[in-house]
Design an enzyme around this catalytic site. Structure first.
Site, PDB file in Angstrom:
ATOM      1  N   TYR A 145      20.628   7.768  38.050  1.00 53.75           N
ATOM      2  CA  TYR A 145      21.764   8.785  38.881  1.00 53.75           C
ATOM      3  C   TYR A 145      22.549   8.269  39.859  1.00 53.75           C
ATOM      4  CZ  TYR A 145      25.885  12.500  38.826  1.00 53.75           C
ATOM      5  OH  TYR A 145      27.205  12.431  39.260  1.00 53.75           O
ATOM      6  N   LYS A 149      24.277   5.359  41.775  1.00 53.54           N
ATOM      7  CA  LYS A 149      25.673   5.998  42.426  1.00 53.54           C
ATOM      8  C   LYS A 149      25.222   5.563  43.570  1.00 53.54           C
ATOM      9  CE  LYS A 149      28.431   8.946  39.459  1.00 53.54           C
ATOM     10  NZ  LYS A 149      29.693   8.630  39.415  1.00 53.54           N
ATOM     11  N   ASN A 174      29.152  19.982  43.971  1.00 54.60           N
ATOM     12  CA  ASN A 174      29.143  21.178  42.883  1.00 54.60           C
ATOM     13  C   ASN A 174      30.162  20.828  42.713  1.00 54.60           C
ATOM     14  OD1 ASN A 174      26.394  21.174  41.704  1.00 54.60           O
ATOM     15  ND2 ASN A 174      26.076  22.686  42.932  1.00 54.60           N
TER      16      ASN A 174
END
Ligand SMILES: NC(=O)c1ccc[n+]([C@@H]2O[C@H](COP(=O)([O-])OP(=O)(O)OC[C@H]3O[C@@H](n4cnc5c(N)ncnc54)[C@H](O)[C@@H]3O)[C@@H](O)[C@H]2O)c1
Length: 320
Positions: A145, A149, A174
């Site tokens: 991930y 990214k 978040n």
């Protein structure tokens, strides 16, 4: 001005809220999703909207459609989901970015990438400004991930340099709210679901690690503002809520708001889990004129409400 807008990952948590906001603003929305972590349920209420179209498609394959703007959100976002098939995660992040950038280049349209604070890895700088290059393990279980990214960001900036594209990158911290996946292992959904079920609330590590939590409506507003910036504003720009809470404080607040009798239990911290994560949002304040408005307590109430409906349990189950 009316536009036809493509949202990849549109049936996911953030994507479904984005589709909603774009429809409210009078645009045509093409929602593309392979339903890996997203569901039709997240967009059921939009299916009858005359300006909404839902297409099942995997962004690792090219897509030929005519649109005026692209938001690229397709990618599993929680460790449980992105580690389920890590090779597919990297493919989604990297090939998805290549395919969507290719489409944006052919159509000569704006494209916005939903990047992540995970590009900072386990940061040695707090809070993280955009200039910080990060501290990422390239071979760990989260790397599919994080590095996927990061590579997507590289592709965005190479397309910008090589093809002078009006492409934009936001780094999302978040975010929580209604339509988060109930079993995604993310801390807010975990705690809320555990509290609603009256079960134990699991804290990994000592609970002193801090996180900042942005309510989804605030985040979507920042994404829309970023897309509307001048063509030469590429970012990357951090978006998130800089107010820090310890994981223990979050657990206690959730227990209070649910009115649950859940007990807190402790488990060892998984590898590569950052101790602290907090955005420096000075750039977002300056460039987007934006900052989060929703307080954690208010956002949690709406989130708890959503999960309560989803689970079909009473918020007061487990209470005397
Ligand atoms: N929610 C957060 O806190 C957060 C934080 C940082 C970054 N982000 C980024 O925002 C985006 C959306 O995250 P989310 O929280 O809504 O997660 P989500 O899992 O709810 O949404 C992702 C969506 O992408 C779809 N998808 C996955 N692989 C695909 C593929 N190959 N082709 C087509 N669709 C595919 C999923 O089915 C899902 O609907 C992601 O790119 C994520 O990395 C989210």
């Amino acid at each position: 001005m009316y536009k036809r807008i493509l949202v990849t990952g549109g049936a996911g948590f953030l994507g479904s809220h984005l589709c909603e906001r774009l429809l409210e603003a009078g645009h045509d929305v093409l929602c593309v999703d392979n339903f890996f972590t997203g569901t039709r349920r997240n967009v059921t209420h939009l299916l009858d909207h005359k300006s909404f179209e839902l297409l099942r498609h995997d962004v690792t394959f090219p897509l030929y459609v005519e649109v005026d703007e692209i938001y690229n959100l397709a990618c599993p976002a929680s460790p449980i989901h992105y580690q389920h098939d890590p090779v597919q995660t990297t493919k989604t992040a990297v090939l998805g970015a290549i395919n969507m950038l290719g489409l944006a280049k052919r159509l000569k349209v704006r494209i916005l990438q939903a990047s992540t604070s995970e590009v900072y890895g386990d940061p040695t700088v707090h809070p993280q400004p955009e200039e910080y290059w990060g501290n990422v393990n390239p071979v760990g279980s989260r790397s599919c991930y994080d590095e996927g990214k990061r590579c997507a960001e590289t592709l965005f900036f190479d397309y910008i340099r090589q093809h002078r594209m009006p492409a934009k990158v936001v780094r999302i911290f978040n975010t929580y709210g209604p339509r988060m996946h109930p079993n995604d292992g993310r801390v807010v959904s975990n705690f809320v679901v555990q509290a609603l079920k009256g079960g134990d609330i699991t804290i990994y590590g000592d609970g002193d690690q801090t996180r900042s939590f942005c309510y989804v409506d605030d985040l979507i507003e920042a994404m829309l503002r970023m897309m509307a910036t001048p063509a030469d504003q590429h970012g990357p720009i951090n978006i998130g809520n800089p107010v820090e809470f310890t994981i223990l404080e979050l657990a206690q607040l959730v227990i209070e708001l649910v009115g649950s009798r859940s007990k807190i239990v402790w488990k060892p911290l998984p590898s590569d889990d950052p101790r602290q994560r907090k955005p420096d949002i000075s750039k977002a304040r300056e460039v987007l004129g934006w900052e989060p408005k929703c307080a954690l307590r208010d956002g949690l109430v709406k989130t708890i409400d959503y999960f309560d409906g989803l689970l079909g349990v009473s918020a007061h189950e487990g209470v005397e």
